[in-house]
Design an enzyme around this catalytic site. Structure first.
Site, short mmCIF file in Angstrom:
data_model
loop_
_atom_site.label_atom_id
_atom_site.label_comp_id
_atom_site.label_asym_id
_atom_site.label_seq_id
_atom_site.Cartn_x
_atom_site.Cartn_y
_atom_site.Cartn_z
N ASP A 1 46.25 39.93 39.51
CA ASP A 1 45.12 39.01 39.49
C ASP A 1 45.37 38.00 38.39
O ASP A 1 45.54 38.37 37.22
CB ASP A 1 43.81 39.77 39.22
CG ASP A 1 43.61 40.91 40.22
OD1 ASP A 1 44.07 40.78 41.36
OD2 ASP A 1 42.99 41.92 39.84
N ASP B 1 34.26 45.20 48.63
CA ASP B 1 34.18 45.38 47.18
C ASP B 1 32.94 46.19 46.86
O ASP B 1 31.82 45.81 47.27
CB ASP B 1 34.13 44.02 46.47
CG ASP B 1 35.45 43.27 46.54
OD1 ASP B 1 36.44 43.84 47.05
OD2 ASP B 1 35.50 42.11 46.09
#
Length: 245
Positions: free
Chosen positions: A129, A8
């Protein structure tokens, strides 16, 4: 089942967030390319990369870091974060990304997903998500009134390569992957599902392997790999069904 080590990116560094909150980022490496090479050397067969800044900005922000990763490895890389139009999809595929992940765009502009799948077969994944079962977008800053399952079903016949399902409430928290919710989603659709969020131990991976017949084809792990809770080589052995007795 494939293990996808997560990289990330925030401010050009490899970080992990807690519950998706940008102000709760832990920096694990300031050299994304070197981190990617380390994962490859340990045996991974794919990498999962997210441009966190891009997810909020709606456009590529950590492009230099992503390109450094592509230059450091030969394994395929899937990329998400801020990719919201045809030009962005094509630019990244031309740069060497193997699979583009569309998240916010999947909710806001489903026709983009459908068209992209047609133009680039096998190259498009949808990132779903969820917070409390409902889809969150714009870098998880907004929670919609659409359920994860309803969004996934919109793309049943589109040719999506995979659904990446993240339980935000568990992401980065090392509280254990939500095996039940992931398996329920996988059983309800025909698209392969990749589990994400909360992986804390090899037992989480074993739990996913126990329901592999549901349609779960992979799992993403980040923080647990960075802090040593999970050894990458051991994890791959578990998911390959080759764990030593």
């Amino acid at each position: 089942m494939i293990l996808y080590p997560a990289i990330d990116l925030k401010g050009g560094q490899c970080v992990r967030l807690l519950h998706g909150e940008m102000d709760k980022a832990t920096v694990f490496s300031d050299n994304p390319g070197a981190q990617a090479a380390k994962f490859q050397a340990a045996g991974c067969r794919w990498l999962h990369v997210v441009d966190l800044d891009g997810a909020f900005a709606g456009k590529a922000v950590n492009e230099a870091a992503v390109r450094s990763i592509l230059g450091a490895v030969t394994v395929p890389v899937q990329l998400g974060g801020g990719i919201r139009d045809h030009a962005g999809i094509e630019r990244w595929l031309e740069a060497g990304i193997s699979r583009v992940i569309l998240g916010t765009a999947a909710l806001r502009d489903p026709q983009l997903v459908i068209a992209a799948c047609k133009a680039h077969p096998g190259k498009i994944a949808v990132g779903i998500d969820a917070r409390g079962g409902m889809v969150a977008v714009e870098g998880w800053a907004e929670t919609s009134d659409v359920s994860a399952l309803d969004l996934a079903r919109r793309f049943e016949d589109a040719g999506v390569a995979a659904i990446i399902y993240t339980d935000i409430d568990r992401d980065g928290a090392l509280t254990g992957v939500n095996v039940q919710a992931t398996a329920d989603l996988a059983r309800a659709i025909s698209i392969p599902v990749i589990a994400s969020g909360g992986v804390a131990s090899l037992d989480d991976l074993r739990g996913l392997m126990a329901v592999a017949d549901s349609g779960i084809e992979g799992v993403i792990s980040g923080r647990a790999l960075y802090d040593g809770r999970i050894d990458l080589a051991q994890a791959i052995a578990v998911l390959d069904g080759k764990e030593a007795a």
